[in-house]
Scaffold this active site. Structure first.
Site, PDB file in Angstrom:
ATOM      1  N   CYS A  52       0.845  -1.212   0.000  1.00 45.23           N
ATOM      2  CA  CYS A  52       0.000   0.000   0.000  1.00 45.23           C
ATOM      3  C   CYS A  52       0.875   1.255   0.000  1.00 45.23           C
ATOM      4  CB  CYS A  52      -0.889  -0.012   1.243  1.00 45.23           C
ATOM      5  SG  CYS A  52      -1.734   1.556   1.516  1.00 45.23           S
ATOM      6  N   CYS A  55       0.331   3.278   3.542  1.00 47.12           N
ATOM      7  CA  CYS A  55       0.700   2.750   4.850  1.00 47.12           C
ATOM      8  C   CYS A  55       2.017   3.398   5.329  1.00 47.12           C
ATOM      9  CB  CYS A  55       0.873   1.225   4.792  1.00 47.12           C
ATOM     10  SG  CYS A  55      -0.681   0.310   4.996  1.00 47.12           S
ATOM     11  N   HIS A 115      -4.393   0.275   7.872  1.00 45.85           N
ATOM     12  CA  HIS A 115      -4.858  -0.006   6.523  1.00 45.85           C
ATOM     13  C   HIS A 115      -6.269  -0.602   6.524  1.00 45.85           C
ATOM     14  CE1 HIS A 115      -4.174  -0.881   2.237  1.00 45.85           C
ATOM     15  NE2 HIS A 115      -4.782  -2.030   2.450  1.00 45.85           N
ATOM     16  N   ASN A 155     -13.229  10.259  -1.188  1.00 52.26           N
ATOM     17  CA  ASN A 155     -13.846   9.398  -2.173  1.00 52.26           C
ATOM     18  C   ASN A 155     -13.689   8.004  -1.636  1.00 52.26           C
ATOM     19  OD1 ASN A 155     -15.085   9.803  -4.567  1.00 52.26           O
ATOM     20  ND2 ASN A 155     -13.241   9.621  -5.811  1.00 52.26           N
ATOM     21  N   SER A 163      -8.899   4.574  -5.441  1.00 49.15           N
ATOM     22  CA  SER A 163      -7.871   3.652  -5.918  1.00 49.15           C
ATOM     23  C   SER A 163      -7.274   2.801  -4.810  1.00 49.15           C
ATOM     24  CB  SER A 163      -6.760   4.460  -6.590  1.00 49.15           C
ATOM     25  OG  SER A 163      -6.191   5.370  -5.655  1.00 49.15           O
ATOM     26  N   HIS A 166      -7.049   2.087   1.830  1.00 47.02           N
ATOM     27  CA  HIS A 166      -6.464   2.724   3.006  1.00 47.02           C
ATOM     28  C   HIS A 166      -7.236   4.027   3.274  1.00 47.02           C
ATOM     29  CE1 HIS A 166      -2.854   3.167   5.680  1.00 47.02           C
ATOM     30  NE2 HIS A 166      -3.517   4.298   5.854  1.00 47.02           N
ATOM     31  N   HIS A 168      -8.352   7.453   3.525  1.00 49.58           N
ATOM     32  CA  HIS A 168      -7.704   8.711   3.135  1.00 49.58           C
ATOM     33  C   HIS A 168      -8.682   9.630   2.422  1.00 49.58           C
ATOM     34  CE1 HIS A 168      -7.674   6.586  -0.713  1.00 49.58           C
ATOM     35  NE2 HIS A 168      -7.467   7.749  -1.294  1.00 49.58           N
ATOM     36  N   GLN A 170      -8.680  13.736   0.208  1.00 54.02           N
ATOM     37  CA  GLN A 170      -7.848  14.615  -0.603  1.00 54.02           C
ATOM     38  C   GLN A 170      -8.224  16.067  -0.385  1.00 54.02           C
ATOM     39  OE1 GLN A 170      -7.045  13.750  -4.714  1.00 54.02           O
ATOM     40  NE2 GLN A 170      -7.952  11.708  -4.578  1.00 54.02           N
TER      41      GLN A 170
HETATM   42  P1  H2U Z   1      -8.135   8.292  -4.540  1.00 55.03           P
HETATM   43  O1  H2U Z   1      -8.627   9.083  -3.378  1.00 55.03           O
HETATM   44  O2  H2U Z   1      -8.952   8.511  -5.774  1.00 55.03           O
HETATM   45  O3  H2U Z   1      -7.925   6.875  -4.218  1.00 55.03           O
HETATM   46  O4  H2U Z   1      -6.709   8.867  -4.882  1.00 55.03           O
HETATM   47  C1  H2U Z   1      -5.556   8.717  -4.094  1.00 55.03           C
HETATM   48  C2  H2U Z   1      -4.597   9.809  -4.476  1.00 55.03           C
HETATM   49  O5  H2U Z   1      -3.290   9.456  -4.082  1.00 55.03           O
HETATM   50  C3  H2U Z   1      -4.563  10.069  -5.980  1.00 55.03           C
HETATM   51  O6  H2U Z   1      -4.954  11.402  -6.212  1.00 55.03           O
HETATM   52  C4  H2U Z   1      -2.375   9.944  -5.024  1.00 55.03           C
HETATM   53  C5  H2U Z   1      -3.102   9.840  -6.347  1.00 55.03           C
HETATM   54  O7  H2U Z   1      -2.649  10.814  -7.239  1.00 55.03           O
HETATM   55  N1  H2U Z   1      -1.154   9.155  -4.964  1.00 55.03           N
HETATM   56  C6  H2U Z   1       0.033   9.748  -4.584  1.00 55.03           C
HETATM   57  O8  H2U Z   1       0.058  10.949  -4.331  1.00 55.03           O
HETATM   58  N2  H2U Z   1       1.167   8.995  -4.453  1.00 55.03           N
HETATM   59  C7  H2U Z   1       1.222   7.663  -4.755  1.00 55.03           C
HETATM   60  O9  H2U Z   1       2.257   7.038  -4.600  1.00 55.03           O
HETATM   61  C8  H2U Z   1       0.042   6.965  -5.288  1.00 55.03           C
HETATM   62  C9  H2U Z   1      -1.240   7.755  -5.315  1.00 55.03           C
HETATM   63 ZN    ZN Z   2      -2.319   1.033   3.680  1.00 55.33          ZN
END
Ligand code: H2U
Ligand code: ZN
Length: 350
Positions: A52, A55, A115, A155, A163, A166, A168, A170
């Site tokens: 992940c 994590c 996670h 989201n 994606s 975990h 989170h 934004q």
């Molecule tokens: P989601 O909330 O749609 O899952 O997006 C996770 C965000 O994490 C996504 O905007 C960022 C992606 O650009 N990300 C990073 O900043 N670093 C990473 O190593 C993978 C994902």
């Molecule tokens: Zn994780």
């Protein structure tokens, strides 16, 4: 013809926050439904996943290494939709086509190092730490002269395009005030100019008198299904006191904010006994240097599920071409959510 009954007759409802309309067709929800009954989702994830990218201690896609964080952790999105250094300028063609440079900042907020958790599975003090990070992000990004609006959101769930499970959220912060917050600013300003009061404070008072769309409440916050909700189980989280942004919430208010987020998301998970997907986020005053006395902080939850863990609503057809529409009424949705327990189904024996 009998009088209009909002529980039975087709009608449209006005959304005073955006100035748009919603079509409601309550008679259609009496259609027979023979959907599948799904078993409760009791799947578990590991507390730590070495693959992940969120994590603690793990390496992200671009090679950056996460610290061994123990609470929350915020970082610049490695693949942000907006960048601070985008070239300025406009492009116009034929007086008809117009483009403008847009700049901004993308941040990712990990809610917990665990996670395997989601907001409804976190403790209230741990969710409170998330509220504090929202306030810190809003304060630091909003103070920048190149940032006029800060959108904080989560989201959740693969069906929402998330994606990574975990926990989170934004932050997208940018130079201009985007669509919905801009509409809400116009609507709240117009109401404030006319009545000298907050649109949402008056709305909340009305809902507290009616008691039909309230889902839950505490000393400082109320959660309700708005009269104009477009998504089946959409909710609005409102502070009782009018504040323009999350930084203005007192210590006690932040605790109670965490409390309603926890209780609401537990009810959501219990509704279809699944980790309930949604897009949720804060709407707050623009950070454009103006006073915004009309603004009333709130949080929207937009969940897509309609009848079960897999049967969701799609905004298609009439809704793409005309305006949003719903069958089950907001009043019925509020009643369903009210009836649910506030103990997470995974914590009860099957
Ligand atoms: P989601 O909330 O749609 O899952 O997006 C996770 C965000 O994490 C996504 O905007 C960022 C992606 O650009 N990300 C990073 O900043 N670093 C990473 O190593 C993978 C994902
Ligand atoms: Zn994780």
């Amino acid at each position: 013809m009998s009088a209009l009954d909002l529980a039975q007759h087709p009608h449209r409802r006005f959304n005073p926050l955006t100035g748009e309309w919603l079509l409601v067709s309550p008679h259609r929800s009496q259609r027979p439904w023979q959907g599948q009954q799904e078993a409760p989702d009791r799947s578990q994830r590991p507390a730590y996943d070495p693959t992940c990218y969120l994590c603690a201690g793990n390496t992200r896609a671009n090679g950056a290494v996460n610290p061994a964080y123990t609470g929350t952790f915020a970082f610049d999105n490695d693949f942000a939709a907006l960048t601070p250094d985008a070239p300025a300028g406009t492009v116009e063609m034929g007086g008809l086509l117009r483009a403008e440079a847009e700049s901004g900042v993308g941040r990712v907020i990990c809610f917990s190092p665990r996670h395997d958790l989601t907001l409804p599975e976190m403790s209230t003090p741990d969710i409170r730490r998330v509220v504090d990070v929202w306030a810190e992000e809003f304060a630091s990004l909003g103070a920048r002269p190149d940032i006029n609006y800060v959108q904080i959101f989560e989201n959740k769930g693969a069906v929402m395009g998330c994606s990574n499970p975990h926990p989170h959220g934004q932050v997208w912060a940018q130079r201009t005030v985007p669509g919905d917050p801009a509409k809400e600013t116009v609507q709240q300003q117009a109401y404030f100019q006319q009545h000298g009061r907050s649109l949402l404070a008056d709305y909340l008072e009305l809902e507290l008198n009616e008691q039909v769309r309230i889902v839950l409440e505490n000393e400082h916050f109320v959660v309700l299904v708005p009269f104009w909700a477009a998504w089946p189980f959409e909710t609005l989280v409102l502070p009782r006191r009018v504040v323009q942004d999350v930084t203005q919430l007192t210590d006690a208010e932040r605790d109670r904010f965490a409390d309603v987020i926890r209780r609401l998301t537990i009810r959501y998970d219990n509704l279809f006994q699944t980790s309930f997907p949604y897009s949720a986020g804060l709407h707050q005053r623009p950070t454009d240097g103006q006073q915004h006395p009309e603004w009333h902080l709130h949080m929207h939850f937009f969940p897509p599920l309609l009848r079960s863990a897999t049967v969701r609503k799609f905004m298609v057809g009439y809704e793409l071409l005309a305006n949003p529409q719903r069958d089950i009424t907001p009043e019925y949705a509020a009643q369903r959510l009210r009836e649910l327990p506030e103990v997470h189904y995974k914590q009860t024996t099957a």
